[in-house]
Each structure stands twice: as structure tokens, then as C-alpha cells.
Design a protein around this motif. Structure first.
Motif, PDB file in Angstrom:
ATOM      1  N   ALA A   1      -3.518  -3.394  11.671  1.00  0.00           N
ATOM      2  CA  ALA A   1      -4.538  -2.351  11.854  1.00  0.00           C
ATOM      3  C   ALA A   1      -4.040  -0.985  11.389  1.00  0.00           C
ATOM      4  O   ALA A   1      -4.841  -0.128  11.007  1.00  0.00           O
ATOM      5  N   LEU A   2      -2.738  -0.771  11.389  1.00  0.00           N
ATOM      6  CA  LEU A   2      -2.130   0.462  10.892  1.00  0.00           C
ATOM      7  C   LEU A   2      -1.618   0.272   9.462  1.00  0.00           C
ATOM      8  O   LEU A   2      -1.838   1.130   8.595  1.00  0.00           O
ATOM      9  N   GLY A   3      -0.935  -0.824   9.228  1.00  0.00           N
ATOM     10  CA  GLY A   3      -0.247  -1.048   7.957  1.00  0.00           C
ATOM     11  C   GLY A   3      -1.155  -1.110   6.740  1.00  0.00           C
ATOM     12  O   GLY A   3      -0.861  -0.493   5.706  1.00  0.00           O
ATOM     13  N   TRP A   4      -2.263  -1.829   6.843  1.00  0.00           N
ATOM     14  CA  TRP A   4      -3.139  -1.959   5.670  1.00  0.00           C
ATOM     15  C   TRP A   4      -3.804  -0.634   5.295  1.00  0.00           C
ATOM     16  O   TRP A   4      -3.815  -0.278   4.112  1.00  0.00           O
ATOM     17  N   PRO A   5      -4.361   0.124   6.247  1.00  0.00           N
ATOM     18  CA  PRO A   5      -4.907   1.437   5.865  1.00  0.00           C
ATOM     19  C   PRO A   5      -3.840   2.381   5.292  1.00  0.00           C
ATOM     20  O   PRO A   5      -4.112   3.141   4.350  1.00  0.00           O
ATOM     21  N   MET A   6      -2.621   2.322   5.843  1.00  0.00           N
ATOM     22  CA  MET A   6      -1.555   3.192   5.334  1.00  0.00           C
ATOM     23  C   MET A   6      -1.151   2.779   3.927  1.00  0.00           C
ATOM     24  O   MET A   6      -0.881   3.633   3.077  1.00  0.00           O
ATOM     25  N   LEU A   7      -1.137   1.476   3.662  1.00  0.00           N
ATOM     26  CA  LEU A   7      -0.834   1.018   2.307  1.00  0.00           C
ATOM     27  C   LEU A   7      -1.911   1.507   1.337  1.00  0.00           C
ATOM     28  O   LEU A   7      -1.595   1.917   0.212  1.00  0.00           O
ATOM     29  N   THR A   8      -3.151   1.493   1.771  1.00  0.00           N
ATOM     30  CA  THR A   8      -4.236   2.017   0.938  1.00  0.00           C
ATOM     31  C   THR A   8      -4.003   3.496   0.625  1.00  0.00           C
ATOM     32  O   THR A   8      -4.190   3.936  -0.520  1.00  0.00           O
ATOM     33  N   LEU A   9      -3.564   4.274   1.620  1.00  0.00           N
ATOM     34  CA  LEU A   9      -3.262   5.699   1.386  1.00  0.00           C
ATOM     35  C   LEU A   9      -2.072   5.876   0.442  1.00  0.00           C
ATOM     36  O   LEU A   9      -2.075   6.780  -0.394  1.00  0.00           O
ATOM     37  N   VAL A  10      -1.061   5.028   0.580  1.00  0.00           N
ATOM     38  CA  VAL A  10       0.097   5.098  -0.327  1.00  0.00           C
ATOM     39  C   VAL A  10      -0.361   4.848  -1.762  1.00  0.00           C
ATOM     40  O   VAL A  10       0.025   5.579  -2.684  1.00  0.00           O
ATOM     41  N   LEU A  11      -1.182   3.836  -1.959  1.00  0.00           N
ATOM     42  CA  LEU A  11      -1.675   3.534  -3.305  1.00  0.00           C
ATOM     43  C   LEU A  11      -2.559   4.663  -3.832  1.00  0.00           C
ATOM     44  O   LEU A  11      -2.482   5.015  -5.018  1.00  0.00           O
ATOM     45  N   ALA A  12      -3.370   5.247  -2.966  1.00  0.00           N
ATOM     46  CA  ALA A  12      -4.199   6.392  -3.372  1.00  0.00           C
ATOM     47  C   ALA A  12      -3.328   7.577  -3.758  1.00  0.00           C
ATOM     48  O   ALA A  12      -3.619   8.284  -4.738  1.00  0.00           O
ATOM     49  N   ALA A  13      -2.256   7.797  -3.013  1.00  0.00           N
ATOM     50  CA  ALA A  13      -1.331   8.898  -3.334  1.00  0.00           C
ATOM     51  C   ALA A  13      -0.685   8.677  -4.697  1.00  0.00           C
ATOM     52  O   ALA A  13      -0.547   9.619  -5.489  1.00  0.00           O
ATOM     53  N   GLN A  14      -0.302   7.429  -4.987  1.00  0.00           N
ATOM     54  CA  GLN A  14       0.293   7.131  -6.290  1.00  0.00           C
ATOM     55  C   GLN A  14      -0.717   7.360  -7.409  1.00  0.00           C
ATOM     56  O   GLN A  14      -0.379   7.920  -8.458  1.00  0.00           O
ATOM     57  N   ALA A  15      -1.943   6.915  -7.179  1.00  0.00           N
ATOM     58  CA  ALA A  15      -2.993   7.113  -8.195  1.00  0.00           C
ATOM     59  C   ALA A  15      -3.234   8.596  -8.429  1.00  0.00           C
ATOM     60  O   ALA A  15      -3.341   9.054  -9.581  1.00  0.00           O
TER      61      ALA A  15
END
Length: 173
Positions: A70-84
């Protein structure tokens, strides 16, 4: 934990790719009279960002932090958005992008791409990544420490970069 370790290794590889681009772009800028500002804070920035990656691995492995979906997947999405967002900034600035503050005199400010929305979109990417990357695997101590240490560094960097851009931007006719 192996997937998380792989994620950190991939982010570290991305950082190395950034440094290759930054060195090439620094040579381009210097060849056109580019001036570097804020050299004093650069080693602190490198140390802090290296510490982020090391802290992510150390906290997850030593403190046995769990992956909480519940925490990890949304945070991974933010990490990928930050990279983009970071690579959108790099592509938009082209040879003017750098990890250092190097400004070529008389070049106009960039106002396209993410720069039409924010003055310093790359720093939004830094903030997002610094908070989200540790939290992918619930490393909350690393996320907190990085954020608290990075805020004054970002403030200094923004002051430095804004002053440099003001000094070097062409005067409107």
C-alpha cells in the motif's frame, strides 16, 4: 529485498549516466564562456545524494524494513515520475543542463517543456525522489533524514542558481 536492491542499483546507474551527460555539457558550456557558480555546495550535494542511496540499502537490510504494498507501489510510481521529470528537464535544456550551476552568458532563459510550468522543475524531481525512493521499501528514517538535510541545500542551490541566471541573462531590448 532483492528487487529493491536492484532498484537502487538502477538509480545509481542513472546517476552515473547523468554525470556523463553533465561532463559533456560542462565542456559545451565552458567552450561558450560558461561560468560556474556555487562550487562550495556541490561536494555536499554529491555526498548527500550518495548517502541517500547507501541509506536506502542500509536501512532496509539492517533494520529489516518490509515492503508494504500500500506504500511501496505508490512510492515506486512517484520515483518513476521523478525520473521522467528529470529526463524531461535534461532533454529540454539540452547541452545547457548540468549537475553543477554553469551558466553561459547571454543565453535566454528556457521557458518551454517543464520550464513553462515551473522555474526549477528538476528540484521537484529531487524532492519527490528523495522522499519516495526510501519509502518504496518503508525506509522512513532515510526518507526523513534526506529530506531534512536536503531542504537547506536546495534553498542554497536555488539562491545560487537564481543569482547566476539573473547575472547572465540577456537584458530585454
Amino acid at each position: 529485498m532483492l528487487p529493491y536492491t536492484l532498484l537502487i542499483v538502477l538509480v545509481a546507474a542513472e546517476r552515473l549516466a547523468e554525470l556523463v551527460v553533465a561532463r559533456r555539457n560542462a565542456a559545451w558550456s565552458r567552450a561558450r564562456g560558461g561560468v560556474e557558480y556555487g562550487r562550495g555546495h556541490y561536494p555536499v550535494m554529491v555526498l548527500l545524494h550518495t548517502g541517500l542511496l547507501a541509506g536506502c540499502l542500509a536501512e532496509v537490510h539492517l533494520a529489516h524494513r518490509p515492503f508494504l504494498p500500500a506504500l511501496g507501489w505508490p512510492m515506486l510510481t512517484l520515483v518513476l515520475a521523478a525520473q521522467a521529470l528529470r529526463w524531461w528537464c535534461i532533454r529540454t535544456l539540452g547541452p545547457r543542463w548540468n549537475t553543477r550551476v554553469i551558466v553561459v552568458p547571454d543565453l535566454p532563459l528556457v521557458t518551454v517543456g517543464p520550464y513553462r510550468l515551473l522555474s526549477h522543475p528538476n528540484y521537484l524531481a529531487v524532492i519527490l525522489e528523495g522522499a519516495a525512493l526510501p519509502l518504496v521499501h518503508s525506509a522512513w528514517l532515510t526518507a526523513t533524514a534526506f529530506t531534512l538535510l536536503d531542504l537547506p541545500l536546495l534553498a542554497a542551490r536555488l539562491r545560487c542558481e537564481n543569482a547566476a541566471l539573473t547575472r547572465c541573462a540577456p537584458v530585454p531590448a
